[in-house]
Scaffold this active site. Sequence first.
Site, PDB file in Angstrom:
ATOM      1  N   ASP A 275       0.916  -1.142   0.000  1.00 57.08           N
ATOM      2  CA  ASP A 275       0.000   0.000   0.000  1.00 57.08           C
ATOM      3  C   ASP A 275       0.953   1.188   0.000  1.00 57.08           C
ATOM      4  O   ASP A 275       1.590   1.477   1.021  1.00 57.08           O
ATOM      5  CB  ASP A 275      -0.863   0.013   1.260  1.00 57.08           C
ATOM      6  CG  ASP A 275      -1.801   1.208   1.268  1.00 57.08           C
ATOM      7  OD1 ASP A 275      -1.393   2.293   0.813  1.00 57.08           O
ATOM      8  OD2 ASP A 275      -2.944   1.071   1.735  1.00 57.08           O
ATOM      9  N   HIS A 276       1.084   1.860  -1.133  1.00 58.51           N
ATOM     10  CA  HIS A 276       2.196   2.818  -1.238  1.00 58.51           C
ATOM     11  C   HIS A 276       2.061   3.976  -0.255  1.00 58.51           C
ATOM     12  O   HIS A 276       3.032   4.655   0.046  1.00 58.51           O
ATOM     13  CB  HIS A 276       2.390   3.295  -2.678  1.00 58.51           C
ATOM     14  CG  HIS A 276       1.422   4.347  -3.130  1.00 58.51           C
ATOM     15  ND1 HIS A 276       0.181   4.060  -3.605  1.00 58.51           N
ATOM     16  CD2 HIS A 276       1.519   5.693  -3.169  1.00 58.51           C
ATOM     17  CE1 HIS A 276      -0.444   5.184  -3.928  1.00 58.51           C
ATOM     18  NE2 HIS A 276       0.344   6.194  -3.668  1.00 58.51           N
TER      19      HIS A 276
ATOM     20  N   HIS B  46      -5.710   2.878   1.319  1.00 55.92           N
ATOM     21  CA  HIS B  46      -4.927   4.014   1.802  1.00 55.92           C
ATOM     22  C   HIS B  46      -5.559   4.711   3.014  1.00 55.92           C
ATOM     23  O   HIS B  46      -4.892   4.988   4.005  1.00 55.92           O
ATOM     24  CB  HIS B  46      -4.743   5.058   0.701  1.00 55.92           C
ATOM     25  CG  HIS B  46      -4.188   4.508  -0.591  1.00 55.92           C
ATOM     26  ND1 HIS B  46      -3.276   3.490  -0.632  1.00 55.92           N
ATOM     27  CD2 HIS B  46      -4.411   4.843  -1.887  1.00 55.92           C
ATOM     28  CE1 HIS B  46      -2.960   3.226  -1.899  1.00 55.92           C
ATOM     29  NE2 HIS B  46      -3.640   4.036  -2.673  1.00 55.92           N
TER      30      HIS B  46
END
Length: 509
Positions: free
Chosen positions: A184-185, A247
């Site tokens: 999950d950047h 996010h």
Amino acid sequence: MKKPDNHILVIFGASGDLTYRKLIPAVYDLFRQNLLPEKFAILGVSRTEISDEKFRDKMKGGIKIFANFKVDDDKIVDNFLQHLSYFAIDTESKEHFRKLKNHLENMNSNLETGDNAIYYLSTPPTLYGVIPALLGEVGLNTCSNGSWKKLIIEKPFGYDLASALELNKKLSKYFREEQIYRIDHYLGKESVQNILVTRFSNGVFEPLWNRNYVHHVEITSVESIGIENRGGYYDSSGAMRDMVQNHLLQLTGLIAMEPPSSFDSNAIRNEIVKVFQSFRPFSENDISKNSIRGQYTSATVKGEKLIGYREEKGISKDSRTESYVAMKVFIDNWRWGGVPFYIRSGKRLPTKVTEVVINFKPTPHFLFSKQDINNSCNQLVLRIQPDEGVLLKVGMKVPGQGFNVQTVNLDFHYSDLSHSYLPTAYERLLHDCMIGDSTLYQRADAVESAWKFVDPILNAWKNDNKIPIYGYPAGTWGPEKADNLLEEKGLTWRYPCKNLAEDGIYCEL
Ligand code: BG6
């Protein structure tokens, strides 16, 4: 900084945008900082037949535009590109995976990369179950003589709870949980990690970080861009799956978690999962009361006519997919009982901003004039992007006669630090995976709990046409109805800038 073991990074989906814009530029930035092992190679894998040279040329273009380190000397980038090569396969053919295995064995013996490999899945999600199974079937998952194999999987991880469970099951047949890195950047962003440092390295916040002092929390991640060329993907996904399930819930987890017993991957991830498990499930009634979905409609912004969501390429004229979500969420635990968390995300809003706002309770009694709930609540704003930093809003005396109060900012910007190199999220996460640190990756149980929470909302939106979807003009802060989520008189969301649309109407679609 720990150096990774020698290894090969195998990128599936190497002809895609993510490889070009994010992954290769990130590895190049690691190279520039001398953070890669002595012996490493990157193998791009995709269906398209192209030569190593062509692949390198294309990646050089991506590095020039997207890397943090400017390419001032072509020799350095060419030196890096020598580590790149390309291999075309049909990613659904076992025969081709056997060829890939031979190819990797040859690379290993020529380059002495120690039989260590990271397999990065940057492919369409339909292949997330297929590729690991084929890797397993041809034995590319085996770790002999102390070597390691790791798997990085891009989001979306599953389409709903059932598919996420199914995918986890498929992966576990060939890879152990410690080998699986679900990316999950957002967790790779420096300013997101700073949430942990702000909370757990400052004694001053902890006593206040609970239902006794916090009135409500806002978590916002919005963008001014529309869906760009991703209509096909986006229309089957929507803002809830694209941004919130991953996010925004991860941000919520970091804000709401209990202090971990140590700064260890499992200790931290255990606490995040507990938050997800404490989300109060939405009842049928809550879905229309506490969640608002919207879709942008055409409007003029700064003289430019922007088209509406339903006019975008790949979107059906009667689509009911949300490009905006706002929700009021409760975390039913000892720390947060009764404190609303307001979460919102959307495309085609006035600006791009991600921030968390901790709104503290007002003083118990208003001593000074011109105090109301909005200007007597201290706010702690954790600015995730852009202009990463932290801002505390406090009331101060206006100089002169009387006791007039004005809210002022105690403001910290990352850019004020002399050593303010901010690694990109992918740089951080790739390096973490290389050195075997999974703290900033999602564990299976976290992904599943997040789906468990959003699934009933998505199902109701899909099946119940009576639940409205509101049109909002592009360039505005989303449906006006979202304001009603903050029920208390005088209370509003924090709007970092104004609506920009010059026309357009709010409507129910
Ligand atoms: C991605 C979403 O995960 O995050 C995109 O699929 C979104 O729709 C992007 O634009 C936002 O990321 P960032 O880092 O630019 O905030």
